[in-house]
Write an enzyme that holds these catalytic residues in place. Structure first.
Site, PDB file in Angstrom:
ATOM      1  N   ASN A 138     -10.486  -0.849   0.598  1.00  0.00           N
ATOM      2  CA  ASN A 138      -9.036  -0.690   0.539  1.00  0.00           C
ATOM      3  C   ASN A 138      -8.534  -1.168  -0.826  1.00  0.00           C
ATOM      4  OD1 ASN A 138      -6.258  -0.970   0.758  1.00  0.00           O
ATOM      5  ND2 ASN A 138      -6.309  -1.807   2.836  1.00  0.00           N
ATOM      6  N   CYS A 163       0.814  -1.220   0.000  1.00  0.00           N
ATOM      7  CA  CYS A 163       0.000   0.000   0.000  1.00  0.00           C
ATOM      8  C   CYS A 163       0.849   1.272   0.000  1.00  0.00           C
ATOM      9  CB  CYS A 163      -0.950  -0.006   1.194  1.00  0.00           C
ATOM     10  SG  CYS A 163      -1.923  -1.519   1.256  1.00  0.00           S
ATOM     11  N   HIS A 216      -3.804   6.739   3.073  1.00  0.00           N
ATOM     12  CA  HIS A 216      -4.198   5.440   2.519  1.00  0.00           C
ATOM     13  C   HIS A 216      -5.561   5.087   3.096  1.00  0.00           C
ATOM     14  CE1 HIS A 216      -4.370   1.367   1.402  1.00  0.00           C
ATOM     15  NE2 HIS A 216      -3.953   0.854   2.547  1.00  0.00           N
TER      16      HIS A 216
HETATM   17  O1  UT7 Z   1      -3.632  -1.816   3.722  1.00  0.00           O
HETATM   18  C1  UT7 Z   1      -3.497  -2.319   5.012  1.00  0.00           C
HETATM   19  C2  UT7 Z   1      -4.442  -3.454   5.208  1.00  0.00           C
HETATM   20  N1  UT7 Z   1      -4.948  -3.816   6.481  1.00  0.00           N
HETATM   21  C3  UT7 Z   1      -5.536  -3.035   7.404  1.00  0.00           C
HETATM   22  O2  UT7 Z   1      -5.546  -1.858   7.355  1.00  0.00           O
HETATM   23  C4  UT7 Z   1      -6.214  -3.774   8.510  1.00  0.00           C
HETATM   24  C5  UT7 Z   1      -6.089  -3.102   9.839  1.00  0.00           C
HETATM   25  N2  UT7 Z   1      -7.017  -3.722  10.810  1.00  0.00           N
HETATM   26  C6  UT7 Z   1      -8.341  -3.459  10.782  1.00  0.00           C
HETATM   27  O3  UT7 Z   1      -8.817  -2.688   9.964  1.00  0.00           O
HETATM   28  C7  UT7 Z   1      -9.176  -4.100  11.851  1.00  0.00           C
HETATM   29  O4  UT7 Z   1      -8.353  -4.772  12.753  1.00  0.00           O
HETATM   30  C8  UT7 Z   1     -10.230  -5.080  11.264  1.00  0.00           C
HETATM   31  C9  UT7 Z   1     -11.308  -4.331  10.518  1.00  0.00           C
HETATM   32  C10 UT7 Z   1      -9.584  -6.103  10.342  1.00  0.00           C
HETATM   33  C11 UT7 Z   1     -10.920  -5.844  12.391  1.00  0.00           C
HETATM   34  O5  UT7 Z   1     -11.481  -4.942  13.305  1.00  0.00           O
HETATM   35  P1  UT7 Z   1     -11.204  -5.060  14.870  1.00  0.00           P
HETATM   36  O6  UT7 Z   1     -12.015  -4.047  15.546  1.00  0.00           O
HETATM   37  O7  UT7 Z   1      -9.720  -5.038  15.071  1.00  0.00           O
HETATM   38  O8  UT7 Z   1     -11.809  -6.476  15.192  1.00  0.00           O
HETATM   39  P2  UT7 Z   1     -11.098  -7.752  15.837  1.00  0.00           P
HETATM   40  O9  UT7 Z   1     -10.124  -8.367  14.873  1.00  0.00           O
HETATM   41  O10 UT7 Z   1     -10.597  -7.375  17.204  1.00  0.00           O
HETATM   42  O11 UT7 Z   1     -12.313  -8.744  15.961  1.00  0.00           O
HETATM   43  C12 UT7 Z   1     -13.425  -8.469  16.846  1.00  0.00           C
HETATM   44  C13 UT7 Z   1     -14.458  -9.558  16.652  1.00  0.00           C
HETATM   45  C14 UT7 Z   1     -13.876 -10.965  16.675  1.00  0.00           C
HETATM   46  O12 UT7 Z   1     -14.790 -11.795  17.326  1.00  0.00           O
HETATM   47  P3  UT7 Z   1     -14.563 -12.223  18.864  1.00  0.00           P
HETATM   48  O13 UT7 Z   1     -13.231 -12.903  18.901  1.00  0.00           O
HETATM   49  O14 UT7 Z   1     -14.587 -10.937  19.637  1.00  0.00           O
HETATM   50  O15 UT7 Z   1     -15.720 -13.132  19.133  1.00  0.00           O
HETATM   51  C15 UT7 Z   1     -13.806 -11.344  15.234  1.00  0.00           C
HETATM   52  O16 UT7 Z   1     -13.886 -12.735  15.014  1.00  0.00           O
HETATM   53  O17 UT7 Z   1     -15.091  -9.399  15.368  1.00  0.00           O
HETATM   54  C16 UT7 Z   1     -15.051 -10.664  14.675  1.00  0.00           C
HETATM   55  N3  UT7 Z   1     -14.993 -10.391  13.251  1.00  0.00           N
HETATM   56  C17 UT7 Z   1     -16.075 -10.157  12.506  1.00  0.00           C
HETATM   57  N4  UT7 Z   1     -17.387 -10.128  12.827  1.00  0.00           N
HETATM   58  C18 UT7 Z   1     -18.265  -9.840  11.845  1.00  0.00           C
HETATM   59  C19 UT7 Z   1     -13.897 -10.288  12.458  1.00  0.00           C
HETATM   60  N5  UT7 Z   1     -14.274  -9.999  11.194  1.00  0.00           N
HETATM   61  C20 UT7 Z   1     -15.621  -9.912  11.203  1.00  0.00           C
HETATM   62  C21 UT7 Z   1     -16.587  -9.628  10.221  1.00  0.00           C
HETATM   63  N6  UT7 Z   1     -17.879  -9.594  10.582  1.00  0.00           N
HETATM   64  N7  UT7 Z   1     -16.259  -9.352   8.930  1.00  0.00           N
END
Ligand code: UT7
Length: 342
Positions: free
Chosen positions: A279, A114, A249
């Site tokens: 993204n 990115c 970004h």
């Molecule tokens: O170009 C660079 C590319 N990458 C990025 O910029 C990614 C950076 N990270 C993020 O944007 C965020 O970390 C995410 C959007 C990927 C995830 O958000 P988060 O607030 O960090 O969520 P988390 O990973 O802490 O997950 C919270 C919960 C989990 O469930 P439990 O363990 O609390 O029961 C996940 O399993 O949300 C769950 N979860 C979802 N639920 C519904 C993860 N993905 C999803 C989903 N829909 N798509």
């Protein structure tokens, strides 16, 4: 004495097909509310079967060249940033060079995930600063939907397809005031996509999908964007309050908001369109730049901060003093009153 450069044309292209959060609800265990709350994304674009990174890049490039009023034959170089090339080689840049009929241009690709577009833009401005070249096309183009695992809800809600392009030309009184590019390859396993050359002959993987530790990347992103912005602002001899517009970004609205907060900037100072495109990796900054121009947010003399991070891990920023797009207008001759006797 180095030659200044300016962005004389900006173009973008996004595929027609819109994939909404409601569509994703039918594909994986997710919800529109979760996606909007955690990422800010409402919808994204997905390429058609006959599209590739180069076909999308050509479309974006044509719009940028048209705005700059530059004939492709006058380009000296085509630099393309992509992590999702049509093939291993030839470079996407060569395919774009051919598609445009840029017969006088050299061409190569940059892969810095990115940070690819920023790396390409920094490279272009250095070629111009030394006087080596005068007219360079920089394209960021991504077809990420083909390296997304559509059964993985932690990544498939984020990534999408699109292309952006700029024409960088010598001249003008603005241009890059500073830039920083950083890498920490020890973090590679937190965001990556494998490819065929990393796999011994005879082994057939299921596919080469994006793999990501979302929480880790989130924390890294905010810290990296904050520090890169501060570093480049200081290198330019400016204060954070001198930045008129940030073009970050477009990875996640929460990352953008946390970054402006950490920098003590009002959130509206950052350009945001992640809600409509998700993204698009190296295409996200030029697409956001084009839309900032369309919205009348770029003014002569403005200090723009391009700020980004990505798989590598890599991060960087550039402070760019804005010069209006289009051909450079000659400075008007002073108007002398015609002598009419006394
Ligand atoms: O170009 C660079 C590319 N990458 C990025 O910029 C990614 C950076 N990270 C993020 O944007 C965020 O970390 C995410 C959007 C990927 C995830 O958000 P988060 O607030 O960090 O969520 P988390 O990973 O802490 O997950 C919270 C919960 C989990 O469930 P439990 O363990 O609390 O029961 C996940 O399993 O949300 C769950 N979860 C979802 N639920 C519904 C993860 N993905 C999803 C989903 N829909 N798509």
């Amino acid at each position: 004495m180095t030659v200044r450069s300016r962005i004389s044309g900006i173009g973008m292209y996004v595929p027609e097909r819109v994939l909404t959060n409601a569509d994703l609800e039918r594909m994986v265990d997710t919800s529109d509310t979760w996606i909007q709350d955690r990422t800010g994304v409402r919808e994204r674009r997905i390429a058609a079967d006959d599209e590739t990174a180069s076909t999308m890049g050509i479309q974006a490039a044509r719009q940028a060249l048209e705005q700059a009023e530059v004939d492709p034959k006058d380009l000296d170089l085509v630099i393309t940033a992509t992590t999702s090339p049509d093939g291993m080689f030839p470079a996407v840049a060569s395919r774009i060079q051919d598609g445009l009929g840029a017969t006088g241009a050299g061409a190569f690709d940059v892969n810095a995930a990115c940070v690819g577009f920023l790396s390409g833009l920094a490279t272009a401005t250095q070629f111009i600063a030394t006087g080596a070249y005068e007219r360079i096309l920089v394209v960021g183009t991504e077809l990420l939907s083909r390296i997304v695992d559509w059964s993985d809800r932690t990544t498939c809600v984020l990534f999408a397809d699109g292309a952006g392009a700029v024409v960088v030309e010598a001249g003008g009184q603005g241009g890059p005031l500073s830039f920083v590019l950083h890498s920490d390859g020890s973090g590679a396993q937190t965001l990556y996509a494998d490819g065929p050359c990393g796999v011994p002959n005879g082994l057939e993987p299921d596919g080469y999908y994006i793999s990501m530790d979302g929480r880790h990347i989130f924390k890294f992103a905010v810290q990296a964007m904050d520090s890169a912005t501060r570093e480049s602002v200081e290198m330019a001899g400016l204060d954070l309050s001198d930045i008129d517009l940030m073009i970050p970004h477009q990875a996640n609205l929460r990352i953008i908001n946390a970054t402006t907060k950490a920098l003590g900037m009002p959130p509206e100072r950052a350009m945001v369109n992640v809600d409509r495109y998700g993204n698009t990796s190296s295409a996200s900054i030029p697409i956001a730049l084009r839309e900032a121009w369309e919205q009348g947010r770029l003014h002569e003399g403005d200090r723009i901060a391009f700020v980004t991070f990505g798989g590598g891990l890599v991060w960087g920023a550039m402070i760019f003093e804005w010069v209006p797009v289009g051909p450079l207008r000659p400075v008007a001759e002073p108007v002398h009153a015609t002598a009419s006797g006394n």
